[in-house]
Enzyme design. Structure first.
Site, PDB file in Angstrom:
ATOM      1  N   LYS A 105      60.080  -2.751  33.719  1.00 60.29           N
ATOM      2  CA  LYS A 105      60.334  -4.078  33.162  1.00 60.29           C
ATOM      3  C   LYS A 105      61.456  -3.966  32.132  1.00 60.29           C
ATOM      4  O   LYS A 105      61.644  -2.917  31.517  1.00 60.29           O
ATOM      5  CB  LYS A 105      59.061  -4.643  32.524  1.00 60.29           C
ATOM      6  N   HIS A 234      54.024  -9.012  25.016  1.00 63.28           N
ATOM      7  CA  HIS A 234      53.716  -8.065  23.940  1.00 63.28           C
ATOM      8  C   HIS A 234      53.605  -8.807  22.613  1.00 63.28           C
ATOM      9  O   HIS A 234      53.904  -8.268  21.558  1.00 63.28           O
ATOM     10  CB  HIS A 234      54.794  -6.983  23.816  1.00 63.28           C
ATOM     11  N   ASP A 423      25.245 -28.965  28.211  1.00 65.41           N
ATOM     12  CA  ASP A 423      25.641 -30.034  29.137  1.00 65.41           C
ATOM     13  C   ASP A 423      24.543 -31.047  29.429  1.00 65.41           C
ATOM     14  O   ASP A 423      24.762 -31.996  30.180  1.00 65.41           O
ATOM     15  CB  ASP A 423      26.129 -29.432  30.457  1.00 65.41           C
ATOM     16  N   CYS A 424      23.358 -30.869  28.856  1.00 64.94           N
ATOM     17  CA  CYS A 424      22.234 -31.741  29.193  1.00 64.94           C
ATOM     18  C   CYS A 424      22.517 -33.200  28.833  1.00 64.94           C
ATOM     19  O   CYS A 424      22.293 -34.106  29.634  1.00 64.94           O
ATOM     20  CB  CYS A 424      20.961 -31.264  28.498  1.00 64.94           C
ATOM     21  N   THR A 523      10.069 -27.814  28.888  1.00 67.91           N
ATOM     22  CA  THR A 523      11.027 -28.411  29.815  1.00 67.91           C
ATOM     23  C   THR A 523      10.779 -29.910  29.840  1.00 67.91           C
ATOM     24  O   THR A 523       9.897 -30.416  29.135  1.00 67.91           O
ATOM     25  CB  THR A 523      10.861 -27.858  31.243  1.00 67.91           C
ATOM     26  N   ASP A 584      12.980 -29.575  23.306  1.00 66.54           N
ATOM     27  CA  ASP A 584      13.668 -29.386  24.579  1.00 66.54           C
ATOM     28  C   ASP A 584      14.540 -30.605  24.859  1.00 66.54           C
ATOM     29  O   ASP A 584      14.046 -31.741  24.858  1.00 66.54           O
ATOM     30  CB  ASP A 584      12.663 -29.213  25.717  1.00 66.54           C
ATOM     31  N   PRO A 585      15.835 -30.429  25.094  1.00 66.75           N
ATOM     32  CA  PRO A 585      16.739 -31.565  25.299  1.00 66.75           C
ATOM     33  C   PRO A 585      16.359 -32.426  26.496  1.00 66.75           C
ATOM     34  O   PRO A 585      16.446 -33.657  26.445  1.00 66.75           O
ATOM     35  CB  PRO A 585      18.100 -30.893  25.520  1.00 66.75           C
TER      36      PRO A 585
END
Length: 608
Positions: A105, A234, A423-424, A523, A584-585
């Site tokens: 290079k 670099h 993500d719930c 859950t 729990d969501p």
């Protein structure tokens, strides 16, 4: 961006090379010189040797193989050119009657060290030549002066093309011919990259003051909303820092302008004409996810076609030339036509066992421009039923329920950021918004209790995804099935709280076939099962709603046994002690849905 790297007791570079050779039976390691060589000697062909500072893996050692790429690669310390002694060792280890091509290079340290090794080889009567790769367009002609362009990801294509040519045409190819062809390939390469930050360098025992970079200045870490175009591999500064971070579509448009503009005479290094065959390489600089990389490729291909009438004849996407953990990517274009070799695509397509060339596609005959195909038609039958329900009440219940979920999304997301993958809340909001949209567009047959549930199942399954989407879809589908079975056995009927309660129990039992989660397992079942059981017992929606709420709140004191929450360290939960613990969501989301439905039911004059 995190500046952390794992710590190593042994030399990181040497450990990497040893690991590479352990997993590849076609290569060997000259440990004392940090040189990886092919396990086979092929003195009847031109040998190809390359190398440079480490930190650009899989370049260069990952390109060493027995079947048409590099014959040897020399590794310096991180971002530091290897010594002439190391390089000369590689040349001596892979002798050839036809000569050796040394590919580097365009960085001063590499050119000096590899060039000196080439001269030493010539002094001993060996036939050796140096080919310098320079493909960067970020620094214009006026500024790079006599230095030339930097060598970037285009080096990968040079290795692949020249390695295959030397292998496939070994009987009739001379070194000077390969050098001339290599120069044409380099002359028709352009590359530019973009990054979200400079890279971090792992601590190492063998630090060196010099590195491969020709940059004499330091660099500043980018701000969180900044990006940089033209950054070197670099840590050299690029040509432009900007904020805010654009969409990838906007960024790609700007990068392609640097590569292809015919009016920017300072950067118009390669001419691309209408009928030229063009090769595209999308390169991961180290820290870009595979998910994003192919999305970036798709955007690049679309813009090449729409703005420049270029349809690449070959597309290579992956990790070829990195800058450690660099959070960016580069785009390389090769004008294959202007290299003048009709076999150039054959060289690219030639199969190789080198792990660094991470494209396994060698047959492009089946390629089509339009790769989108239609989904198979699925006859789901007529879901219509004679199970009637008040459409106005039904719509009010749905709207109130999903709006309550949407209002809780930020809190659910906060909970799931700690207890899950974050993500719930968004998943539940997606499903809720999709139902609101269907209501607004009149796409639900709200007079039909069964058909509407089938329609809602399809909406939820499409809009939500993930575990929550699957659980909701199974439950709602099973609820529709139970209501339909009652119609088939007893005839037409109107929904009442009693008929709904019986079908809810059947739906719960169906759901239990597909999940081992039960009340107490932290859950959404902690809200659903108490709701269904209380509703079946009392036929009282208020009491059932309270049972769902209490069940969801009880998860604050429970240990997770399912999903990602079961892996979270206890200390992560402590920030929620002031509100009784982290719930729990999914259970909180379902309780919100039931609460919204209950509120609307008791506000309505119509009752079931």
């Amino acid at each position: 961006m995190s500046s952390k790297h794992w710590d190593y007791k042994k030399d990181l570079v040497l450990s990497h090379l040893a690991g590479l050779c352990q997993s590849n039976p076609h290569v060997r390691l000259i440990e004392s010189e940090r040189v990886v060589i092919s396990a086979e000697n092929q003195e009847d062909k031109i040998t190809l040797i390359s190398g440079g500072g480490s930190g650009h893996e899989p370049l260069h050692a990952g390109f060493v193989t027995k079947d048409g790429l590099l014959d040897a690669a020399v590794a310096g310390f991180i971002f530091a050119s290897p010594s002439t002694k190391q390089i000369f060792s590689a040349i001596k280890a892979k002798p050839s009657k036809k000569g050796t091509l040394i590919i580097v290079k365009n960085y001063t340290g590499d050119i000096l060290h590899f060039g000196l090794a080439a001269e030493k080889a010539k002094a001993e009567g060996l036939n050796a030549e140096l080919l310098i790769v320079q493909d960067d367009v970020s620094v214009g002609k006026a500024k790079n002066g006599l230095v030339g362009r930097r060598g970037l990801a285009g080096t990968s294509l040079v290795h692949k093309i020249l390695g295959a040519k030397a292998y496939l045409q070994k009987d009739n190819l001379e070194l000077h011919q390969l050098v001339t062809f290599g120069e044409k390939v380099v002359a028709n390469l352009v590359t530019i990259g973009a990054s979200l930050d400079h890279v971090t360098i792992p601590a190492r025992a063998n630090k060196q003051e010099e590195d491969d970079s020709d940059d004499e200045h330091g660099y500043e870490v980018l701000k969180h909303d900044e990006f940089e175009i033209g950054m070197g591999i670099h840590n050299e500064p690029g040509i432009k820092k900007s904020s805010p971070i654009p969409t990838v579509d906007e960024l790609v448009a700007e990068l392609l302008e640097y590569l292809l503009s015919t009016t920017d005479k300072d950067r118009n290094y390669v001419q691309f004409d209408k009928n030229d065959e063009v090769v595209l390489l999308i390169n991961n600089l180290g820290g870009t996810s595979v998910l994003e990389l192919y999305a970036i490729q798709n955007i690049v291909v679309d813009q090449l076609a729409s703005k420049y009438s270029i349809k690449p004849v070959r597309i290579f996407t992956g990790t070829f030339t990195t800058s450690l953990d660099g959070p960016g990517f580069s785009i390389t274009l090769l004008n294959a036509t202007k290299t003048g070799d009709k076999d150039i695509l054959k060289f690219l397509d030639h199969k190789t066992s080198a792990p660094g060339w991470n494209s396994n596609i060698s047959d492009w005959s089946g390629r089509v421009d339009n790769f989108i195909v239609a989904a198979p038609e699925i006859d789901e039958g007529d879901s219509s039923s004679k199970v009637s329900v008040d459409a106005k009440l039904y719509a009010d219940l749905l709207e109130s329920g999903v709006k309550k979920v949407i209002s809780k999304e930020p809190k659910i997301t906060l909970y799931d950021t700690v207890a899950g993958d974050g993500d719930c809340g968004e998943t539940l909001a997606n499903g809720s918004n999709a139902i609101l949209k269907a209501l607004a567009e009149g796409k639900l047959d709200l007079k039909d209790g069964v058909k509407s549930l089938v329609q809602i199942t399809d909406i939820v399954e499409t809009a939500m995804g993930g575990t929550s989407g699957g659980l909701y879809s199974i439950f709602i589908s099973a609820l529709a099935k139970s209501l339909k079975e009652k119609e088939l056995s007893e005839g037409a009927y109107t929904l009442t709280l009693e008929t709904i309660s019986g079908s809810l129990q059947a739906a719960l039992q169906s759901l239990f076939k597909y999940t081992r989660a039960r009340t107490g397992d932290r859950t959404l079942i902690d809200a659903l099962e108490p709701f269904v059981k209380e509703f079946a017992k009392s036929k009282d929606l208020k009491l059932a709603n309270k049972a769902a709420h209490d069940g969801a709140e009880a998860t604050r004191k429970l240990e997770a046994k399912f999903g990602r929450a079961s892996y979270v360290a206890e200390e992560e939960f402590k920030q929620f002690e002031s509100e009784g613990g982290l719930p729990d969501p999914g259970a909180i989301g379902l309780a919100a849905l039931i609460s919204g439905i209950t509120d609307a039911y008791f506000k309505s004059e119509t009752k079931l």
